[in-house]
Each structure stands twice: as C-alpha cells, then as structure tokens.
Motif scaffolding. Sequence first.
Motif, PDB file in Angstrom:
ATOM      1  N   GLU A  48      11.270  52.211  36.930  1.00  0.00           N
ATOM      2  CA  GLU A  48      10.641  53.478  36.519  1.00  0.00           C
ATOM      3  C   GLU A  48       9.667  54.008  37.571  1.00  0.00           C
ATOM      4  OE1 GLU A  48      10.776  53.050  31.665  1.00  0.00           O
ATOM      5  OE2 GLU A  48       9.012  52.318  32.714  1.00  0.00           O
TER       6      GLU A  48
ATOM      7  N   PRO B 159      -1.227  59.807  35.128  1.00  0.00           N
ATOM      8  CA  PRO B 159      -1.002  60.221  33.728  1.00  0.00           C
ATOM      9  C   PRO B 159      -0.684  59.041  32.817  1.00  0.00           C
ATOM     10  CG  PRO B 159       0.184  61.656  35.244  1.00  0.00           C
ATOM     11  CD  PRO B 159      -0.354  60.520  36.064  1.00  0.00           C
ATOM     12  N   TRP B 160       0.073  58.090  33.307  1.00  0.00           N
ATOM     13  CA  TRP B 160       0.414  56.927  32.474  1.00  0.00           C
ATOM     14  C   TRP B 160      -0.846  56.112  32.167  1.00  0.00           C
ATOM     15  CZ3 TRP B 160       5.169  55.064  35.880  1.00  0.00           C
ATOM     16  CH2 TRP B 160       6.206  56.007  35.761  1.00  0.00           C
TER      17      TRP B 160
ATOM     18  N   CYS C 261      -0.248  47.335  33.085  1.00  0.00           N
ATOM     19  CA  CYS C 261       1.226  47.331  33.209  1.00  0.00           C
ATOM     20  C   CYS C 261       1.723  48.671  32.675  1.00  0.00           C
ATOM     21  CB  CYS C 261       1.846  46.234  32.362  1.00  0.00           C
ATOM     22  SG  CYS C 261       1.404  44.585  32.824  1.00  0.00           S
ATOM     23  N   LEU C 262       2.050  49.567  33.546  1.00  0.00           N
ATOM     24  CA  LEU C 262       2.305  50.944  33.128  1.00  0.00           C
ATOM     25  C   LEU C 262       3.771  51.328  33.099  1.00  0.00           C
ATOM     26  CD1 LEU C 262      -0.556  52.507  35.241  1.00  0.00           C
ATOM     27  CD2 LEU C 262      -0.572  52.124  32.774  1.00  0.00           C
ATOM     28  N   TYR C 263       4.618  50.524  33.724  1.00  0.00           N
ATOM     29  CA  TYR C 263       6.029  50.932  33.809  1.00  0.00           C
ATOM     30  C   TYR C 263       6.918  49.700  33.898  1.00  0.00           C
ATOM     31  CZ  TYR C 263       4.857  50.134  38.722  1.00  0.00           C
ATOM     32  OH  TYR C 263       4.406  49.568  39.886  1.00  0.00           O
ATOM     33  N   TYR C 264       8.156  49.930  33.532  1.00  0.00           N
ATOM     34  CA  TYR C 264       9.160  48.883  33.595  1.00  0.00           C
ATOM     35  C   TYR C 264       9.907  49.031  34.913  1.00  0.00           C
ATOM     36  CZ  TYR C 264      12.760  45.731  31.810  1.00  0.00           C
ATOM     37  OH  TYR C 264      13.600  44.675  31.626  1.00  0.00           O
TER      38      TYR C 264
ATOM     39  N   HIS D  66      -0.491  44.904  27.336  1.00  0.00           N
ATOM     40  CA  HIS D  66       0.157  45.520  28.501  1.00  0.00           C
ATOM     41  C   HIS D  66      -0.706  45.485  29.753  1.00  0.00           C
ATOM     42  CE1 HIS D  66       3.721  46.596  26.313  1.00  0.00           C
ATOM     43  NE2 HIS D  66       2.942  46.957  25.321  1.00  0.00           N
ATOM     44  N   THR D  67      -1.108  44.267  30.072  1.00  0.00           N
ATOM     45  CA  THR D  67      -1.847  44.052  31.320  1.00  0.00           C
ATOM     46  C   THR D  67      -1.272  42.833  32.037  1.00  0.00           C
ATOM     47  OG1 THR D  67      -3.479  42.727  30.118  1.00  0.00           O
ATOM     48  CG2 THR D  67      -4.055  45.025  30.570  1.00  0.00           C
ATOM     49  N   TYR D  68      -1.494  42.811  33.351  1.00  0.00           N
ATOM     50  CA  TYR D  68      -1.201  41.639  34.163  1.00  0.00           C
ATOM     51  C   TYR D  68      -2.491  40.816  34.257  1.00  0.00           C
ATOM     52  CZ  TYR D  68       2.960  44.141  35.846  1.00  0.00           C
ATOM     53  OH  TYR D  68       4.157  44.796  35.925  1.00  0.00           O
TER      54      TYR D  68
ATOM     55  N   GLY E 200       6.649  50.177  24.486  1.00  0.00           N
ATOM     56  CA  GLY E 200       6.790  49.450  25.737  1.00  0.00           C
ATOM     57  C   GLY E 200       7.611  48.201  25.581  1.00  0.00           C
TER      58      GLY E 200
ATOM     59  N   GLU F 227      -2.718  57.760  29.391  1.00  0.00           N
ATOM     60  CA  GLU F 227      -2.016  57.448  28.137  1.00  0.00           C
ATOM     61  C   GLU F 227      -2.333  56.012  27.698  1.00  0.00           C
ATOM     62  OE1 GLU F 227       2.177  57.988  28.657  1.00  0.00           O
ATOM     63  OE2 GLU F 227       2.572  57.278  26.634  1.00  0.00           O
ATOM     64  N   TRP F 228      -2.358  55.093  28.649  1.00  0.00           N
ATOM     65  CA  TRP F 228      -2.709  53.695  28.328  1.00  0.00           C
ATOM     66  C   TRP F 228      -4.107  53.654  27.703  1.00  0.00           C
ATOM     67  CZ3 TRP F 228      -6.339  50.002  29.044  1.00  0.00           C
ATOM     68  CH2 TRP F 228      -5.977  48.666  28.842  1.00  0.00           C
TER      69      TRP F 228
END
Lengths: 137, 129
Positions: free
Chosen positions: A95, A108-109, A89-92, A81-83, A130, A112-113
């Motif tokens: 969002e 906060p995200w 990459c935290l959200y779709y 989940h990274t670019y 995700g 969590e990551w």
Amino acid sequence: MAPPPPRPINLGRQWAAVRHYFPQATGRLRRNLLTCNVRLQPTPASLTYTVRVKLPFDQHPDVEVIDPELELHPGTTQLPHTYPGDRLCLYYRGEWDSGRLLARTILPWTSEWLLHYELWLATGIWHGGGITHETRS
Amino acid sequence: MPDYVQRRHGRYWVENPAHPAENFTDKWNEYPDRRRAFVDWHKSITTTLESLAGSHGLGLHKIVATLEKGFPGSDAVRASADRYGDQIRQVREDARLHVARSGSLTTSATAANLIRRHQFYGAATPASD
C-alpha cells in the motif's frame, strides 16, 4: 511479467509536498534522510499531536508521536497497530512505496490513526480496521 | 433554567405557555423530593456541560469520559463513540474521507484532500479490560 518497480520520489520533492499540504510542518533534509515534524489535530475536539516522520531515501518511513506522550487504555499493555517503540503501523504491504508522497499517504493516515487512538483510549476498542499479525517481536 | 420557576402564593409554579392555568411543577408542592431531584439533576447537567465546553481540544477520550460521568449507568455515550469510530472507518473505506491542512478529518472535499485507501497493520489489537 511483473510491473517495473516504482521510481522513488527524491526527498526534496517529498519535503516540498509536506510543506505544501501541511504548512505548519518543520523539518530538515540532510543527505539521504528527511526528518519532519508535523502538528496534526484529527478533529476540533482532539488534542493536537506532534508527529515525527523520518524517511531515508527509497526506504519506508518511520512514524512516531513525540508530543503528547501516548497513553494506554486501562488494562492494556500496548498500543494498537504499532511496531516496537510505538512506531505507527499505517499500511499493509504493497500500500506504500517510495514512489508515493508522504503528504498524500502517511500524514493523512497518521491523523486517522490518531482519531482512532483517542476513541480506543475511551472505549478499549479499535474502530479503524486493519490487519493484525499474531506476535510482536 | 431555575429562573423560570416562580413562587405564587407560596407554591412552586412553572407556567405551561400553551395553557397558562396549568402548572408544570404542581407535584413539587406535594412531593418536595421531586423538586430536590430536579435541582440536583440541574446542577449535575450544568457541571457536565461546562466541563464539555472546556474540553475542546483536549481529546475525544476526555469528551467521552466527561459525558459518561454526566450520565452514569448509561451505555449511550460508549455506544455513540463506537458508532462514530465505525462511521469514520466506513467513509474512509468508501473513499469519502478527506484531510485538511491542520490534519482535521472531514467528509467535505472543500480545502481538503482525499485520503487514499489503506489498512492499518501491526500488532494485534490489545485486549480490552
């Protein structure tokens, strides 16, 4: 009829909210760019990470971990989940928009990551859920 | 723990507190290998626990590695890490995960703010070895 686009939050208010919710944050606001460094420790057992968030006005934030250097689980070649450039990459889509506070969403995200990153380092399995895309340009 | 092992008339003795006449370690006197196995286990678990105590703030991955070293051949540590990750995801999906000012994640709303729903995006989760 589509709802009106969200009204972007000005960067001064974004920065004030970051300092309110994460008092240890440091940063600067220059013209149309907010840059802030926030220290996050997702659990008492976790490392304390310094995360840099860059937010140009009315655009999407760029989030990277600047300390410590992120590691890979043995046998893997990229972080989950990274670019490119290991940006998180935290959200779709849909969002997050510039009408939302970094302090209530992105930061906060990110914590969590980081928790799921530490577990991924240990197990090789991403437990954070995700959506993934097929290729990485 | 070794302080509880007594020597009585040349024999190893650990008294059962409920039945003082009973010796928990009577077999050690017949089978010295069993005592050596206990001593080795005790050294190993002591090292593991001391290492764990020193792992505070070094990362969940260090805790997992330390425990796996302390319990070789067991899948329990890995399974616990997997379960913990799944639980954190579940409480976030249930909108019960909060974040404190340190970035610490908690299910308690005291001095912490609710994490809004979202999904991690980006590159496919890399294959594990």
